[in-house]
Write a protein that holds these residues in place. Structure first.
Motif, PDB file in Angstrom:
ATOM      1  N   ASN A  56       0.843  -1.183   0.000  1.00 26.02           N
ATOM      2  CA  ASN A  56       0.000   0.000   0.000  1.00 26.02           C
ATOM      3  C   ASN A  56       0.887   1.246   0.000  1.00 26.02           C
ATOM      4  O   ASN A  56       1.565   1.525   0.979  1.00 26.02           O
ATOM      5  CB  ASN A  56      -0.889  -0.041   1.245  1.00 26.02           C
ATOM      6  N   PRO A  57       0.905   2.016  -1.091  1.00 27.48           N
ATOM      7  CA  PRO A  57       1.812   3.170  -1.145  1.00 27.48           C
ATOM      8  C   PRO A  57       1.238   4.433  -0.523  1.00 27.48           C
ATOM      9  O   PRO A  57       1.909   5.460  -0.496  1.00 27.48           O
ATOM     10  CB  PRO A  57       2.004   3.359  -2.645  1.00 27.48           C
ATOM     11  N   LEU A  58      -0.012   4.367  -0.022  1.00 29.62           N
ATOM     12  CA  LEU A  58      -0.675   5.601   0.415  1.00 29.62           C
ATOM     13  C   LEU A  58      -0.132   6.083   1.748  1.00 29.62           C
ATOM     14  O   LEU A  58       0.338   5.298   2.577  1.00 29.62           O
ATOM     15  CB  LEU A  58      -2.181   5.375   0.523  1.00 29.62           C
ATOM     16  N   LYS A  59      -0.206   7.387   1.958  1.00 34.52           N
ATOM     17  CA  LYS A  59       0.170   7.991   3.229  1.00 34.52           C
ATOM     18  C   LYS A  59      -0.939   8.926   3.682  1.00 34.52           C
ATOM     19  O   LYS A  59      -1.713   9.419   2.850  1.00 34.52           O
ATOM     20  CB  LYS A  59       1.481   8.784   3.074  1.00 34.52           C
ATOM     21  N   VAL A  60      -1.005   9.149   4.984  1.00 33.16           N
ATOM     22  CA  VAL A  60      -2.004  10.080   5.494  1.00 33.16           C
ATOM     23  C   VAL A  60      -1.733  11.457   4.904  1.00 33.16           C
ATOM     24  O   VAL A  60      -0.584  11.907   4.874  1.00 33.16           O
ATOM     25  CB  VAL A  60      -1.945  10.138   7.036  1.00 33.16           C
ATOM     26  N   GLY A  61      -2.768  12.128   4.414  1.00 36.06           N
ATOM     27  CA  GLY A  61      -2.597  13.454   3.831  1.00 36.06           C
ATOM     28  C   GLY A  61      -2.533  13.430   2.312  1.00 36.06           C
ATOM     29  O   GLY A  61      -2.503  14.492   1.690  1.00 36.06           O
ATOM     30  N   ASP A  62      -2.506  12.234   1.713  1.00 34.25           N
ATOM     31  CA  ASP A  62      -2.513  12.154   0.254  1.00 34.25           C
ATOM     32  C   ASP A  62      -3.814  12.717  -0.294  1.00 34.25           C
ATOM     33  O   ASP A  62      -4.889  12.431   0.230  1.00 34.25           O
ATOM     34  CB  ASP A  62      -2.382  10.692  -0.194  1.00 34.25           C
ATOM     35  N   VAL A  63      -3.701  13.496  -1.360  1.00 34.95           N
ATOM     36  CA  VAL A  63      -4.896  14.076  -1.973  1.00 34.95           C
ATOM     37  C   VAL A  63      -5.270  13.249  -3.196  1.00 34.95           C
ATOM     38  O   VAL A  63      -4.405  12.835  -3.961  1.00 34.95           O
ATOM     39  CB  VAL A  63      -4.632  15.542  -2.387  1.00 34.95           C
ATOM     40  N   PHE A  64      -6.577  12.982  -3.338  1.00 36.41           N
ATOM     41  CA  PHE A  64      -7.045  12.215  -4.489  1.00 36.41           C
ATOM     42  C   PHE A  64      -7.870  13.112  -5.403  1.00 36.41           C
ATOM     43  O   PHE A  64      -8.633  13.945  -4.932  1.00 36.41           O
ATOM     44  CB  PHE A  64      -7.883  11.024  -4.031  1.00 36.41           C
ATOM     45  N   VAL A  65      -7.681  12.919  -6.703  1.00 38.04           N
ATOM     46  CA  VAL A  65      -8.458  13.674  -7.688  1.00 38.04           C
ATOM     47  C   VAL A  65      -9.146  12.681  -8.612  1.00 38.04           C
ATOM     48  O   VAL A  65      -8.773  11.511  -8.674  1.00 38.04           O
ATOM     49  CB  VAL A  65      -7.546  14.617  -8.507  1.00 38.04           C
ATOM     50  N   THR A  66     -10.165  13.158  -9.333  1.00 36.44           N
ATOM     51  CA  THR A  66     -10.857  12.249 -10.248  1.00 36.44           C
ATOM     52  C   THR A  66      -9.907  11.851 -11.362  1.00 36.44           C
ATOM     53  O   THR A  66      -9.104  12.655 -11.838  1.00 36.44           O
ATOM     54  CB  THR A  66     -12.077  12.931 -10.881  1.00 36.44           C
ATOM     55  N   SER A  67     -10.002  10.594 -11.807  1.00 40.89           N
ATOM     56  CA  SER A  67      -9.100  10.126 -12.846  1.00 40.89           C
ATOM     57  C   SER A  67      -9.722  10.265 -14.219  1.00 40.89           C
ATOM     58  O   SER A  67      -9.035  10.170 -15.228  1.00 40.89           O
ATOM     59  CB  SER A  67      -8.722   8.670 -12.592  1.00 40.89           C
ATOM     60  N   GLY A  68     -11.035  10.481 -14.260  1.00 40.80           N
ATOM     61  CA  GLY A  68     -11.687  10.614 -15.559  1.00 40.80           C
ATOM     62  C   GLY A  68     -12.079   9.278 -16.157  1.00 40.80           C
ATOM     63  O   GLY A  68     -12.731   9.231 -17.191  1.00 40.80           O
ATOM     64  N   ALA A  69     -11.688   8.167 -15.512  1.00 39.59           N
ATOM     65  CA  ALA A  69     -12.080   6.857 -16.014  1.00 39.59           C
ATOM     66  C   ALA A  69     -13.596   6.710 -15.903  1.00 39.59           C
ATOM     67  O   ALA A  69     -14.210   7.235 -14.981  1.00 39.59           O
ATOM     68  CB  ALA A  69     -11.393   5.763 -15.209  1.00 39.59           C
ATOM     69  N   GLY A  70     -14.188   6.020 -16.866  1.00 34.95           N
ATOM     70  CA  GLY A  70     -15.634   5.851 -16.835  1.00 34.95           C
ATOM     71  C   GLY A  70     -16.358   6.938 -17.600  1.00 34.95           C
ATOM     72  O   GLY A  70     -17.508   6.788 -17.966  1.00 34.95           O
ATOM     73  N   GLY A  71     -15.705   8.080 -17.811  1.00 33.99           N
ATOM     74  CA  GLY A  71     -16.263   9.094 -18.675  1.00 33.99           C
ATOM     75  C   GLY A  71     -17.285  10.021 -18.047  1.00 33.99           C
ATOM     76  O   GLY A  71     -17.831  10.868 -18.721  1.00 33.99           O
ATOM     77  N   LEU A  72     -17.556   9.878 -16.738  1.00 36.63           N
ATOM     78  CA  LEU A  72     -18.593  10.702 -16.134  1.00 36.63           C
ATOM     79  C   LEU A  72     -18.001  12.015 -15.621  1.00 36.63           C
ATOM     80  O   LEU A  72     -18.506  13.095 -15.905  1.00 36.63           O
ATOM     81  CB  LEU A  72     -19.232   9.920 -14.980  1.00 36.63           C
ATOM     82  N   TYR A  73     -16.927  11.911 -14.853  1.00 37.95           N
ATOM     83  CA  TYR A  73     -16.367  13.096 -14.213  1.00 37.95           C
ATOM     84  C   TYR A  73     -15.170  13.599 -15.002  1.00 37.95           C
ATOM     85  O   TYR A  73     -14.358  12.820 -15.502  1.00 37.95           O
ATOM     86  CB  TYR A  73     -15.911  12.768 -12.795  1.00 37.95           C
ATOM     87  N   GLN A  74     -15.060  14.914 -15.039  1.00 41.38           N
ATOM     88  CA  GLN A  74     -13.900  15.554 -15.634  1.00 41.38           C
ATOM     89  C   GLN A  74     -12.655  15.197 -14.805  1.00 41.38           C
ATOM     90  O   GLN A  74     -12.725  15.228 -13.582  1.00 41.38           O
ATOM     91  CB  GLN A  74     -14.144  17.056 -15.563  1.00 41.38           C
ATOM     92  N   PRO A  75     -11.523  14.828 -15.432  1.00 40.37           N
ATOM     93  CA  PRO A  75     -10.363  14.443 -14.634  1.00 40.37           C
ATOM     94  C   PRO A  75      -9.776  15.615 -13.852  1.00 40.37           C
ATOM     95  O   PRO A  75      -9.998  16.773 -14.178  1.00 40.37           O
ATOM     96  CB  PRO A  75      -9.373  13.905 -15.681  1.00 40.37           C
ATOM     97  N   ASN A  76      -8.988  15.273 -12.826  1.00 40.10           N
ATOM     98  CA  ASN A  76      -8.234  16.241 -12.030  1.00 40.10           C
ATOM     99  C   ASN A  76      -9.088  17.204 -11.223  1.00 40.10           C
ATOM    100  O   ASN A  76      -8.727  18.349 -11.037  1.00 40.10           O
ATOM    101  CB  ASN A  76      -7.272  17.048 -12.913  1.00 40.10           C
ATOM    102  N   THR A  77     -10.241  16.769 -10.755  1.00 39.04           N
ATOM    103  CA  THR A  77     -11.005  17.560  -9.802  1.00 39.04           C
ATOM    104  C   THR A  77     -10.773  16.963  -8.425  1.00 39.04           C
ATOM    105  O   THR A  77     -10.811  15.744  -8.271  1.00 39.04           O
ATOM    106  CB  THR A  77     -12.505  17.514 -10.128  1.00 39.04           C
ATOM    107  N   ALA A  78     -10.547  17.824  -7.440  1.00 39.62           N
ATOM    108  CA  ALA A  78     -10.226  17.337  -6.096  1.00 39.62           C
ATOM    109  C   ALA A  78     -11.385  16.532  -5.522  1.00 39.62           C
ATOM    110  O   ALA A  78     -12.547  16.876  -5.711  1.00 39.62           O
ATOM    111  CB  ALA A  78      -9.923  18.513  -5.191  1.00 39.62           C
ATOM    112  N   VAL A  79     -11.077  15.424  -4.840  1.00 37.50           N
ATOM    113  CA  VAL A  79     -12.113  14.579  -4.246  1.00 37.50           C
ATOM    114  C   VAL A  79     -11.931  14.434  -2.743  1.00 37.50           C
ATOM    115  O   VAL A  79     -12.817  14.777  -1.967  1.00 37.50           O
ATOM    116  CB  VAL A  79     -12.144  13.180  -4.899  1.00 37.50           C
ATOM    117  N   ALA A  80     -10.780  13.918  -2.305  1.00 37.82           N
ATOM    118  CA  ALA A  80     -10.675  13.552  -0.891  1.00 37.82           C
ATOM    119  C   ALA A  80      -9.233  13.616  -0.405  1.00 37.82           C
ATOM    120  O   ALA A  80      -8.288  13.645  -1.194  1.00 37.82           O
ATOM    121  CB  ALA A  80     -11.227  12.155  -0.679  1.00 37.82           C
ATOM    122  N   VAL A  81      -9.073  13.643   0.923  1.00 43.02           N
ATOM    123  CA  VAL A  81      -7.766  13.596   1.571  1.00 43.02           C
ATOM    124  C   VAL A  81      -7.730  12.368   2.459  1.00 43.02           C
ATOM    125  O   VAL A  81      -8.651  12.151   3.261  1.00 43.02           O
ATOM    126  CB  VAL A  81      -7.533  14.848   2.443  1.00 43.02           C
TER     127      VAL A  81
END
Lengths: 185, 291
Positions: B219-244
């Protein structure tokens, strides 16, 4: 001249008894209207990520049955639940089922224990609300899992605490319901 | 059952009441089963009812808005002195960062020129207030004060200035229902903002998200990592902030949503990012491959 001893002697808590009577319309309208409004209220105050509001419509529905047993007909769970379903976000039919079942259960308790105190009513309300919240969480159409039931914990505590207040509110509404405003004679 | 006395008529009417109540419960159970099986079955009825009642919530949303402003104003007076010093330090830092940012921006322009990429700013379909949310149910839906009258259709992503909030699941005439990210039925493809670690962000229903990595392993994740939309699936525009990420779990992390719906006032509804992809997903697999 003889002064009247008690100026309120011809009034009761609902108003003057001379020439005035309860309004048929008001007496039947207030309970239904209050539950209908209470079902919609929890939508507005806060857009939150967790369910925190007690199910106000359901609590009022219970409280009316404690304050005036038999005032709501046994089938009232169907129309009122249907209304609640339109706004609660639960899958359609969930409140119709739960409200119908709980009014039948409360009718049974009312017939079995006709003389109850506030504490018994409160305990009954806690039991029924707890079951209601747990079952609606399980049947909410989300991915199933027992930890979902724990989500309603804060909501359940709030419902317990707010229930006496709701009871008071219903008592006030009941006084409004029986106001003597219809002029007779 | 309660005996209502010796009157036959009264007894019958009490009995009929119980029968009707039982039938009501039965109908409720059938409807519940039906809507668990096909969740969209009653959207029409619901949309119509919400159209009539919920516009009243706009006033409430405005009050909520001024409410926070009042508290913010008071607290601003309360901490003016220390705030001032703090702000001065921040401005100094920000100047440095700004200079860095300009440099990066120029580099970006250069690199984009090399790659022949064009910046495509998505024009929102509409901007509207969130009127309210389902406060009592464990399902997390919010109500948006725009519907088919503003060209909102189900599937469109909804975002606040901070990040993704969710997507429209049902559009009435002037009110639409938004599935929030924290709902337990919401799944969103995301990636870590800094690299290409891809994952799914699933709602947990309690205001947080569960990040599930697609490639399992260390698991490469660390506390404080920011996640953005990946654009996979075609619904959401990529690179929009989602969660920490707030807590690391064996298969990913638990994360806090960046765009908390409680703190949002106006949100924008965006068009579906790549409708062709969604169209193609509806086709049977042979046709997809045949293209």
């Amino acid at each position: 001249m003889i002064a009247r001893i008690n100026p309120r002697s011809r009034r009761d808590r609902y108003g003057s008894r001379i020439n005035r009577d309860h309004s048929q319309l008001l007496a039947n309208f207030v309970p239904w209207a209050s539950i209908i409004i209470a079902s919609v209220i929890p939508i507005f105050p806060l857009v939150s990520g967790i369910p925190i509001w007690p199910p106000l419509g359901f609590l009022l529905f219970l409280a009316w049955q404690f304050v005036r047993p038999g005032l709501l007909p046994v089938w009232a769970g169907f129309p009122l639940g249907l209304w609640d379903d339109l706004f609660s976000g639960q899958p359609f039919g969930s409140a119709i089922l739960m409200w119908s079942l709980s009014i039948i259960a409360l009718e049974y308790i009312e017939a079995r224990f006709p003389w109850r105190g506030f504490l018994q009513d409160w305990m009954t309300a806690i039991l029924v609300t707890g079951l209601y919240l747990a079952l609606t969480a399980l049947l909410s159409g989300g991915s199933l899992g027992y930890e979902r039931v724990l989500l309603v914990g804060p909501q359940f505590l709030l419902s317990i605490l707010i229930f006496p207040v709701v009871g008071r509110l219903v008592a006030i509404l009941d006084r409004l319901r029986l106001l003597r405003i219809r002029v007779i004679g | 059952m309660r005996r209502s006395g010796y009157s036959r008529r009264a007894q019958y009417s009490v009995f009929t009441g119980y029968v009707v109540a039982a039938i009501g419960a039965l109908i409720g159970a059938v409807l519940l089963g039906l809507s668990l099986w096909r969740p969209a079955s009653f959207n029409g009825v619901r949309g119509a009812a919400q159209d009539v009642v919920l516009p009243a919530g706009e006033a409430g949303a405005e009050v909520r808005d001024t409410g926070t402003n009042i508290f913010e104003t008071i607290s601003a007076y309360y901490r003016a002195g220390s705030r001032n010093a703090e702000l001065r330090r921040e401005v100094d830092l920000a100047r440095v960062r700004l200079a860095e940012a300009t440099a990066i921006e120029q580099e970006n322009i250069r690199l984009k020129g090399l790659l022949d990429l064009r910046e495509s700013d998505v024009e929102p379909v509409t901007t509207a207030r969130l009127v309210g949310s389902t406060g009592t149910s464990t399902r997390r839906f919010a109500y948006l004060a725009a519907g088919r009258d503003k060209n909102v259709v189900p599937g469109m992503p909804v975002r606040s200035p901070r990040g993704v909030l969710g997507r429209v699941v049902e559009a009435g005439n002037n009110i639409s229902r938004v599935l929030l990210l924290t709902d337990s039925e919401s799944v969103l493809p995301v990636r870590r903002a800094t690299d290409e670690v891809v994952a799914f962000a699933e709602g947990r229903g309690d205001g947080t998200l569960r990040i599930r990595l697609i490639n399992l392993g260390i698991n490469p994740l660390k506390v404080g990592d920011v996640f953005v939309t990946s654009g996979a699936g075609g619904l959401y525009q990529p690179n929009t902030a989602v969660a920490v990420a707030t807590e690391i779990t064996p298969d990913g992390a638990n994360a806090r949503v960046i765009a908390d719906p409680a703190g949002t006032n106006f949100v924008s509804v965006l068009p579906i990012w790549e409708p062709e992809i969604l169209e193609r997903q509806r086709l049977p697999i042979e046709e997809q491959l045949g293209e």
